[in-house]
Design an enzyme around this catalytic site. Sequence first.
Site, PDB file in Angstrom:
ATOM      1  N   SER A  39      -2.463 -12.309   4.738  1.00  0.00           N
ATOM      2  CA  SER A  39      -2.910 -12.274   3.336  1.00  0.00           C
ATOM      3  C   SER A  39      -1.857 -12.881   2.422  1.00  0.00           C
ATOM      4  CB  SER A  39      -3.281 -10.858   2.895  1.00  0.00           C
ATOM      5  OG  SER A  39      -2.142 -10.037   2.765  1.00  0.00           O
ATOM      6  N   LYS A  76       0.794  -1.215   0.000  1.00  0.00           N
ATOM      7  CA  LYS A  76       0.000   0.000   0.000  1.00  0.00           C
ATOM      8  C   LYS A  76       0.836   1.279   0.000  1.00  0.00           C
ATOM      9  CE  LYS A  76      -3.667  -0.632  -0.492  1.00  0.00           C
ATOM     10  NZ  LYS A  76      -5.020  -1.135  -0.354  1.00  0.00           N
TER      11      LYS A  76
HETATM   12  N1  PMP Z   1      -3.114  -7.708   1.817  1.00  0.00           N
HETATM   13  C1  PMP Z   1      -3.022  -6.748   2.733  1.00  0.00           C
HETATM   14  C2  PMP Z   1      -2.393  -7.081   4.066  1.00  0.00           C
HETATM   15  C3  PMP Z   1      -3.503  -5.476   2.464  1.00  0.00           C
HETATM   16  O1  PMP Z   1      -3.418  -4.511   3.403  1.00  0.00           O
HETATM   17  C4  PMP Z   1      -4.116  -5.218   1.203  1.00  0.00           C
HETATM   18  C5  PMP Z   1      -4.665  -3.862   0.897  1.00  0.00           C
HETATM   19  N2  PMP Z   1      -5.793  -3.518   1.674  1.00  0.00           N
HETATM   20  C6  PMP Z   1      -4.217  -6.249   0.278  1.00  0.00           C
HETATM   21  C7  PMP Z   1      -3.698  -7.475   0.618  1.00  0.00           C
HETATM   22  C8  PMP Z   1      -4.947  -6.092  -1.047  1.00  0.00           C
HETATM   23  O2  PMP Z   1      -4.450  -5.155  -1.948  1.00  0.00           O
HETATM   24  P1  PMP Z   1      -5.393  -4.314  -2.882  1.00  0.00           P
HETATM   25  O3  PMP Z   1      -6.029  -3.223  -2.041  1.00  0.00           O
HETATM   26  O4  PMP Z   1      -4.475  -3.738  -3.922  1.00  0.00           O
HETATM   27  O5  PMP Z   1      -6.443  -5.174  -3.476  1.00  0.00           O
END
Ligand code: PMP
Length: 354
Positions: free
Chosen positions: A293, A51
Amino acid sequence: MSIRQTNGRGRFDSILDTVGDTPVVRINRIAPDHVTVYVKFEAFNPAGSVKDRLALNIIESAERDGRLKPGQTVVEATSGNTGIGLAMVCAAKGYPLVVTMADSFSIERRRLMRFLGAKVVLTPRTAKGFGMYQKAVELCEANGWFLASQFETPDNADIHENTTGREIVNDFNGEKLDYFVTGYGTGGTVSGVGRVLRRERPDTKIILTEPANAQIVGSGYVNTRNEGHQPTEGHPNFEPHPIQGWTPDFIPWVLQEAIDKKYYDELLPIPGPEGIAWSRRLAAEEGIFTGISGGSTFAVAMKVAESAPEGSVILCMLPDTGERYLSTPLFEGVAEEMTEEEAALSKSTPSHQM
Ligand code: PMP
């Protein structure tokens, strides 16, 4: 454009010049032998997550076209990584930042943002993602602040098209790339990388994933939005899930592009506990320390690998560092005191104190 275009370390004029250009790293021990698996490791960004890219672009794009005035307060609803990225960027550029965040997200995230100079306004977990979002909109309207709007702004997918996607295409130039695996939060990663891969690597299959207990894209139901593309209701298929940063309780406008333009070939749900298990294995058996994630995306990459033809090449996004999860289920069962085995080691040599 502050994002560094050349790989490698060196001297930089600002911390902001170190955003992006993250390494792609091969998995050597835990992936099956018939495939090659790489991870794109976003923890290398200066504030530790993917991010940072979006945060920098939102601020610099708004500076360029005058939407953000010198010294104006920035406000955003964020589950953490966008807030931490924005706090880093705002600190480096001298903007005050107020973040709204549900009180269910990890304590480290709040404290990190405050450490980076931001103010954090907590909203009740019962009001879910929609509640923290509403609070940010209210604060923006009441005070004339600049709302970062990560879920709606074109600056989100654009930066992933111009950096994340470009980096991937450059790193696999002339090489096989059969699968790209990613989850979504705002959808910026999949929409931006999707544009590049569909245009330049049309044979690469894009695999999207979401939590097994919150399959909002899989449900087919698209929540209502207002004319600013902001959600006007929570998604009926949403349930709280342990994969922080993924799948808010609505389908973001930024993600809608990937759905409408079919930027993914398959949608594979993953249960949070499987993601946690793979995050632990990535750390303990590969030395790659990523969050829940990242582990969840990797878990899906391992499922893709099971049925992938011999010699396939898989690239998996790892969005952030695992250090952000010390107080979460990721670290459950990790001892604070010496384990029996460690105590036995301690007692096994003369300097042991009873
Ligand atoms: N994993 C984590 C830990 C995140 O903070 C985010 C962003 N919110 C994402 C995945 C997903 O990324 P995106 O917002 O580009 O879909």
